[in-house]
Design a protein around this motif. Structure first.
Motif, PDB file in Angstrom:
ATOM      1  N   GLU A  44     104.062  22.692 -13.117  1.00 45.85           N
ATOM      2  CA  GLU A  44     103.015  22.292 -11.962  1.00 45.85           C
ATOM      3  C   GLU A  44     103.994  22.558 -10.663  1.00 45.85           C
ATOM      4  OE1 GLU A  44     100.539  18.858  -9.779  1.00 45.85           O
ATOM      5  OE2 GLU A  44     100.668  18.819 -11.939  1.00 45.85           O
ATOM      6  N   ALA A  45     103.389  23.612  -9.840  1.00 48.59           N
ATOM      7  CA  ALA A  45     104.393  24.221  -8.730  1.00 48.59           C
ATOM      8  C   ALA A  45     103.910  23.561  -7.479  1.00 48.59           C
ATOM      9  CB  ALA A  45     104.306  25.508  -8.752  1.00 48.59           C
ATOM     10  N   THR A  46     105.090  23.126  -6.792  1.00 48.07           N
ATOM     11  CA  THR A  46     104.661  22.532  -5.267  1.00 48.07           C
ATOM     12  C   THR A  46     105.752  23.384  -4.296  1.00 48.07           C
ATOM     13  OG1 THR A  46     106.103  20.594  -5.399  1.00 48.07           O
ATOM     14  CG2 THR A  46     103.918  20.238  -5.775  1.00 48.07           C
ATOM     15  N   VAL A  47     105.509  23.556  -3.294  1.00 49.04           N
ATOM     16  CA  VAL A  47     106.385  24.031  -2.052  1.00 49.04           C
ATOM     17  C   VAL A  47     107.158  23.018  -1.669  1.00 49.04           C
ATOM     18  CG1 VAL A  47     106.804  25.374  -0.115  1.00 49.04           C
ATOM     19  CG2 VAL A  47     105.003  26.079  -1.627  1.00 49.04           C
ATOM     20  N   LYS A  48     108.286  23.007  -2.176  1.00 51.78           N
ATOM     21  CA  LYS A  48     109.528  21.934  -1.752  1.00 51.78           C
ATOM     22  C   LYS A  48     110.022  22.062  -0.340  1.00 51.78           C
ATOM     23  CE  LYS A  48     113.383  19.131  -3.257  1.00 51.78           C
ATOM     24  NZ  LYS A  48     114.215  18.804  -4.211  1.00 51.78           N
ATOM     25  N   VAL A  49     110.370  23.318  -0.055  1.00 50.01           N
ATOM     26  CA  VAL A  49     110.745  23.869   1.407  1.00 50.01           C
ATOM     27  C   VAL A  49     110.089  25.104   1.810  1.00 50.01           C
ATOM     28  CG1 VAL A  49     113.012  24.120   2.659  1.00 50.01           C
ATOM     29  CG2 VAL A  49     113.025  22.758   0.790  1.00 50.01           C
ATOM     30  N   GLU A  50     109.585  24.779   2.699  1.00 51.33           N
ATOM     31  CA  GLU A  50     109.037  26.118   3.315  1.00 51.33           C
ATOM     32  C   GLU A  50     109.933  27.462   3.873  1.00 51.33           C
ATOM     33  OE1 GLU A  50     105.543  25.653   6.090  1.00 51.33           O
ATOM     34  OE2 GLU A  50     105.078  23.949   4.958  1.00 51.33           O
ATOM     35  N   ARG A  51     110.923  26.789   4.317  1.00 48.55           N
ATOM     36  CA  ARG A  51     111.965  27.675   4.738  1.00 48.55           C
ATOM     37  C   ARG A  51     113.516  27.206   4.396  1.00 48.55           C
ATOM     38  NH1 ARG A  51     115.425  31.213   6.456  1.00 48.55           N
ATOM     39  NH2 ARG A  51     115.259  32.430   8.205  1.00 48.55           N
ATOM     40  N   MET A  52     114.229  27.618   3.570  1.00 48.82           N
ATOM     41  CA  MET A  52     115.384  27.251   3.163  1.00 48.82           C
ATOM     42  C   MET A  52     116.498  27.375   4.166  1.00 48.82           C
ATOM     43  SD  MET A  52     115.420  28.292  -1.023  1.00 48.82           S
ATOM     44  CE  MET A  52     117.271  27.804  -1.121  1.00 48.82           C
ATOM     45  N   ASP A  53     117.577  26.800   4.652  1.00 50.73           N
ATOM     46  CA  ASP A  53     118.617  26.699   5.353  1.00 50.73           C
ATOM     47  C   ASP A  53     119.791  27.509   4.691  1.00 50.73           C
ATOM     48  OD1 ASP A  53     117.236  25.293   7.423  1.00 50.73           O
ATOM     49  OD2 ASP A  53     117.933  23.259   6.433  1.00 50.73           O
ATOM     50  N   ASN A  54     120.623  28.009   5.588  1.00 46.70           N
ATOM     51  CA  ASN A  54     121.770  28.568   5.279  1.00 46.70           C
ATOM     52  C   ASN A  54     121.612  29.678   4.282  1.00 46.70           C
ATOM     53  OD1 ASN A  54     123.275  26.688   6.396  1.00 46.70           O
ATOM     54  ND2 ASN A  54     122.937  25.223   4.713  1.00 46.70           N
ATOM     55  N   VAL A  55     120.475  30.595   4.188  1.00 49.73           N
ATOM     56  CA  VAL A  55     120.278  31.790   3.602  1.00 49.73           C
ATOM     57  C   VAL A  55     119.776  32.853   4.739  1.00 49.73           C
ATOM     58  CG1 VAL A  55     119.948  31.076   1.261  1.00 49.73           C
ATOM     59  CG2 VAL A  55     118.091  31.363   2.697  1.00 49.73           C
ATOM     60  N   PRO A  56     120.175  34.090   4.638  1.00 45.39           N
ATOM     61  CA  PRO A  56     119.575  35.162   5.534  1.00 45.39           C
ATOM     62  C   PRO A  56     118.413  35.220   5.591  1.00 45.39           C
ATOM     63  CG  PRO A  56     121.347  36.253   4.055  1.00 45.39           C
ATOM     64  CD  PRO A  56     121.271  34.759   3.646  1.00 45.39           C
ATOM     65  N   LEU A  57     117.666  35.302   4.392  1.00 46.55           N
ATOM     66  CA  LEU A  57     116.323  35.741   4.233  1.00 46.55           C
ATOM     67  C   LEU A  57     115.492  34.661   4.421  1.00 46.55           C
ATOM     68  CD1 LEU A  57     116.837  37.859   0.925  1.00 46.55           C
ATOM     69  CD2 LEU A  57     116.890  38.680   3.169  1.00 46.55           C
ATOM     70  N   LYS A  58     114.196  34.818   4.762  1.00 48.24           N
ATOM     71  CA  LYS A  58     113.208  33.740   4.715  1.00 48.24           C
ATOM     72  C   LYS A  58     112.590  33.399   3.435  1.00 48.24           C
ATOM     73  CE  LYS A  58     109.150  32.611   7.236  1.00 48.24           C
ATOM     74  NZ  LYS A  58     107.982  32.832   8.076  1.00 48.24           N
ATOM     75  N   LEU A  59     113.457  32.427   2.700  1.00 46.00           N
ATOM     76  CA  LEU A  59     112.945  32.086   1.513  1.00 46.00           C
ATOM     77  C   LEU A  59     112.185  30.700   1.418  1.00 46.00           C
ATOM     78  CD1 LEU A  59     116.254  33.094  -0.488  1.00 46.00           C
ATOM     79  CD2 LEU A  59     114.177  34.301  -0.319  1.00 46.00           C
ATOM     80  N   ALA A  60     111.285  30.501   0.640  1.00 48.73           N
ATOM     81  CA  ALA A  60     110.833  29.094   0.304  1.00 48.73           C
ATOM     82  C   ALA A  60     111.272  28.642  -1.169  1.00 48.73           C
ATOM     83  CB  ALA A  60     109.145  29.024   0.219  1.00 48.73           C
ATOM     84  N   LEU A  61     111.330  27.180  -1.158  1.00 52.90           N
ATOM     85  CA  LEU A  61     111.787  26.902  -2.571  1.00 52.90           C
ATOM     86  C   LEU A  61     110.584  26.138  -3.126  1.00 52.90           C
ATOM     87  CD1 LEU A  61     114.580  26.257  -4.196  1.00 52.90           C
ATOM     88  CD2 LEU A  61     114.609  23.896  -3.007  1.00 52.90           C
ATOM     89  N   LEU A  62     110.463  26.521  -4.374  1.00 54.66           N
ATOM     90  CA  LEU A  62     109.640  25.999  -5.171  1.00 54.66           C
ATOM     91  C   LEU A  62     110.063  24.914  -6.134  1.00 54.66           C
ATOM     92  CD1 LEU A  62     107.150  29.054  -6.078  1.00 54.66           C
ATOM     93  CD2 LEU A  62     107.071  27.595  -3.989  1.00 54.66           C
ATOM     94  N   HIS A  63     109.431  23.664  -6.206  1.00 52.41           N
ATOM     95  CA  HIS A  63     109.643  22.768  -7.399  1.00 52.41           C
ATOM     96  C   HIS A  63     108.627  22.840  -8.474  1.00 52.41           C
ATOM     97  CE1 HIS A  63     109.646  18.771  -9.313  1.00 52.41           C
ATOM     98  NE2 HIS A  63     110.737  18.825  -8.904  1.00 52.41           N
ATOM     99  N   LEU A  64     109.343  23.122  -9.359  1.00 50.23           N
ATOM    100  CA  LEU A  64     108.414  23.419 -10.869  1.00 50.23           C
ATOM    101  C   LEU A  64     108.474  22.066 -11.612  1.00 50.23           C
ATOM    102  CD1 LEU A  64     109.106  26.992 -11.670  1.00 50.23           C
ATOM    103  CD2 LEU A  64     107.736  26.028  -9.916  1.00 50.23           C
ATOM    104  N   ASP A  65     107.230  21.291 -11.716  1.00 44.45           N
ATOM    105  CA  ASP A  65     107.421  20.108 -12.674  1.00 44.45           C
ATOM    106  C   ASP A  65     107.287  20.672 -14.122  1.00 44.45           C
ATOM    107  OD1 ASP A  65     107.551  17.553 -13.585  1.00 44.45           O
ATOM    108  OD2 ASP A  65     105.697  16.950 -13.050  1.00 44.45           O
ATOM    109  N   VAL A  66     108.127  20.591 -15.201  1.00 45.64           N
ATOM    110  CA  VAL A  66     107.771  21.182 -16.306  1.00 45.64           C
ATOM    111  C   VAL A  66     106.681  20.290 -17.274  1.00 45.64           C
ATOM    112  CG1 VAL A  66     108.923  21.505 -18.780  1.00 45.64           C
ATOM    113  CG2 VAL A  66     110.151  21.977 -16.622  1.00 45.64           C
ATOM    114  N   LYS A  67     105.822  20.829 -17.687  1.00 44.27           N
ATOM    115  CA  LYS A  67     104.703  20.140 -18.487  1.00 44.27           C
ATOM    116  C   LYS A  67     105.000  20.339 -20.025  1.00 44.27           C
ATOM    117  CE  LYS A  67     102.814  18.333 -14.722  1.00 44.27           C
ATOM    118  NZ  LYS A  67     103.112  16.851 -14.467  1.00 44.27           N
TER     119      LYS A  67
END
Length: 152
Positions: free
Chosen positions: A87-110
């Motif tokens: 089950e995935a959620t967007v943990k961070v919409e825009r990660m810091d300290n990276v040159p690209l616009k990246l989101a961080l997804l949190h995946l809860d293993v089921k």
């Protein structure tokens, strides 16, 4: 013989997800309702129940997860093929300290399933190489994976 179904990542899978690893992920397409498959490599398992995944913040993956949290990671490791239902959620919409616009997804293993067909094993795990500036790729990979680990 590995267990066929688990509700956590077993140790060899956690180990495989400590470094940049080629996997495919499947999401439910927010427009068509059909499957959407993507190849990615920026993911990390901080523990047996969690996978963190960095993706382009404007990608279809993020849009799909925002509409339907079901996400499957397909991983070749430990001589087999695993389907990791999360089950995935967007943990961070825009990660810091990276040159690209990246989101961080949190995946809860089921559920973790060994889906390799009977009587076979993976003899060589997939490998990939970057086709652009090798030094730039190494620098970017290091920045992204360091940022992902920081959020764990």
């Amino acid at each position: 013989m590995p267990n066929l179904v688990e509700n956590v990542l077993v140790e060899p899978l956690i180990e495989a997800l400590q470094k940049e690893t080629l996997v495919t992920i499947s999401t439910v397409d927010y427009e068509t309702g059909g499957p959407n498959v993507s190849a990615i490599s920026w993911l990390f398992a901080p523990n047996e129940k969690t996978i963190l995944l960095a993706v382009n913040a404007e990608s279809r993956i993020v849009k799909n997860v925002s509409h339907n949290s079901e996400l499957v990671v397909n991983l070749m490791a430990n001589d087999s093929v695993y389907s990791i239902h999360t089950e995935a959620t967007v943990k961070v919409e825009r990660m810091d300290n990276v040159p690209l616009k990246l989101a961080l997804l949190h995946l809860d293993v089921k559920v973790v399933r060994d889906v390799m067909f009977y009587g076979a094993k993976i003899s060589v795990e997939p490998k990939f190489e970057k086709t652009y500036d090798v030094e730039a790729a190494k620098k970017l990979d290091h920045q992204v994976m360091t940022a992902v680990r920081r959020y764990s």
